[in-house]
Write a protein that holds these residues in place. Structure first.
Motif: not given
Length: 474
Positions: A68, A166, A181, A183-186, A307
């Protein structure tokens, strides 16, 4: 109709083909300390798990974290054309698992911590990696100790909190058979490094440099504290010695209420007490006129963009916090000055300390990665939150952080750390044994504690009166 240009503040993904630039902070390390193996350049994270830990599941969670976050798979190949980073395809090494169950029960935990410390100080090879090691020691059926060791070139303190959070979330979800689930990593760290190179130039660089040039007028970017122990330290190799005192929950509530009444934070209040204590001691070493310019060394998170909120990497930067005052300044006014110093530094934190020194052409560039004996006697100050109660722990397990007995190399001279804990605040004072003696250090810590109590209890007290009152003088 033309497509609008993206904001220069926006960090966006960069192509992975070709050469990937390093950040300015990584560049300083690679230029001046690529082959220097100091314990200080590693971050070992020790966690004690109490309960029925599934080690196989834990390994799977660590592998997911490795895939990740690219920072856990970065290395820095030697490139004649310049410093670059590379992303390894996987973690390269499996989780190492050992047991100390053949050791006497009362010695098992100490044995486990010693084994983990020995593993944590093993050198990393920056050019090839891996720079992320994992080791678990089984103490008994219900006790395991995990250590994640990372090279500081790839990680900072806020990233550690992300990894712990995490890791627990992954373990809880997978143990329950649910899809994790997170958090999104842009973006990933290489995207940040490329953005930093493009952003910090031209007018932006000049504006940020203008602020720091003013801050460093008359002092070094790594400032000397001006603190001297007249009796000197002890002969022999320099050791890092730690002293601590504890502020209970009732006093902590009073300090927090005082900070809130001024619209500021704990770090500004404790920082004011530290600077007042330094001021009093500087009177004896640099004189009245210079004593009131107190510059401490500390850290800034440098996560100014959404971000980067969940990004793992070395985004933080060290910084110099300079405040000017005199003995007639009230404690509450000093807290305000310290708070403004911190706020102004935060507004200009996008430029890392390494780039500032390079732009200045300062000879201290790279000093933190070279011979510790050559470092100026600065005072480092930070307030940290290591409380594990802020994390949602995996069901059936109780997890706490543990400090490994690694031989940290003393640098600079002095360090004041405030650790916020559920039951209060721990104040820790670290000093170099070859520069300062135990009696001097104990007196400094005790004086700091008294100044903090007097200042928050009577905010209108002037700085010089804090010490007059303490000494029983009118």
């Amino acid at each position: 109709m033309s497509t609008p240009h993206a904001s220069p503040l926006l960090i966006t993904p960069t192509a992975r083909e070709g050469r990937l630039p390093v950040s300015f902070t990584q560049e300083e390390r690679l230029e001046t300390g690529r082959h220097v193996q100091l314990v200080n350049n590693k971050i070992p994270v020790g966690l004690i798990f109490e309960g029925p830990l599934d080690v196989t599941l834990l390994e799977r969670c660590l592998e997911i974290l490795g895939h990740r976050h690219e920072s856990l798979r970065l290395c820095f190949p030697v490139d004649p054309a310049g410093h670059t980073l590379a992303v390894l395809p996987d973690l390269q090494e499996p989780l190492r698992v050992v047991s100390v169950e053949d050791t006497a029960p009362d010695r098992r935990l100490d044995h486990a911590l010693a084994l983990l410390a020995e593993d944590a100080v093993r050198p990393f090879e920056l050019s090839t990696g891996p720079l992320f090691r994992r080791m678990v020691v089984r103490v008994d059926e219900h006790t395991h100790v995990l250590c994640m060791t990372m090279d500081h070139v790839n990680i900072d303190a806020l990233s550690v909190r992300t990894l712990i959070s995490e890791l627990f979330a992954l373990y809880e979800s997978l143990a329950a058979g649910r899809e994790p689930r997170l958090p999104h990593l842009p973006v990933q760290f290489p995207d940040f490094a490329a953005w930093e190179r493009g952003y910090l130039r031209g007018p932006v660089l000049e504006r940020l440099m203008g602020y720091w040039r003013e801050q460093f007028d008359g002092i070094d970017p790594i400032p000397s504290s001006g603190l001297v122990d007249p009796a000197g330290g002890v002969e022999g190799p320099a050791r890092l010695v730690k002293l601590s005192t504890f502020i209970d929950s009732e006093r902590t509530k009073s300090i927090d209420a005082f900070a809130e009444s001024l619209g500021t934070s704990l770090i500004s209040v404790v920082g004011a007490a530290v600077k007042a204590t330094v001021w009093r001691r500087r009177l004896d070493t640099v004189g009245d006129e210079a004593a009131g310019t107190v510059a401490l060394f500390g850290s800034l998170g440098n996560r100014t963009r959404p971000e980067t909120q969940h990004l793992v990497g070395y985004l933080a930067t060290v910084a110099t916090f300079r405040t000017t005052f005199d003995g007639s300044t009230t404690f509450s006014d000093l807290v305000g000055l310290v708070g403004r110093t911190l706020w102004d530094a935060m507004r200009h934190q996008r430029i890392p300390h390494s780039l500032i020194m390079k732009e200045l052409g300062h000879p201290q560039y790279g000093a933190r990665y070279g011979d510790p004996a050559g470092m100026p006697p600065y005072l480092n100050f930070d307030v940290l939150d290591y409380a594990m109660d802020t994390f949602t722990q995996p069901p059936g397990l109780s997890v706490r952080r543990v400090t490994l007995p690694t031989p940290e190399v003393p640098r600079g001279g002095l360090r004041v750390l405030g650790f916020r804990r559920p039951d209060g605040i721990s104040l820790e004072f670290r000093y170099r044994s070859d520069r300062y003696g135990e009696a001097w250090a104990k007196d400094f810590l005790a004086e700091l504690d008294r100044v903090l109590a007097l200042g928050t209890g009577s905010p209108a007290t002037r700085v010089h009166e804090l010490f007059d009152v303490r000494a029983g003088r009118s």
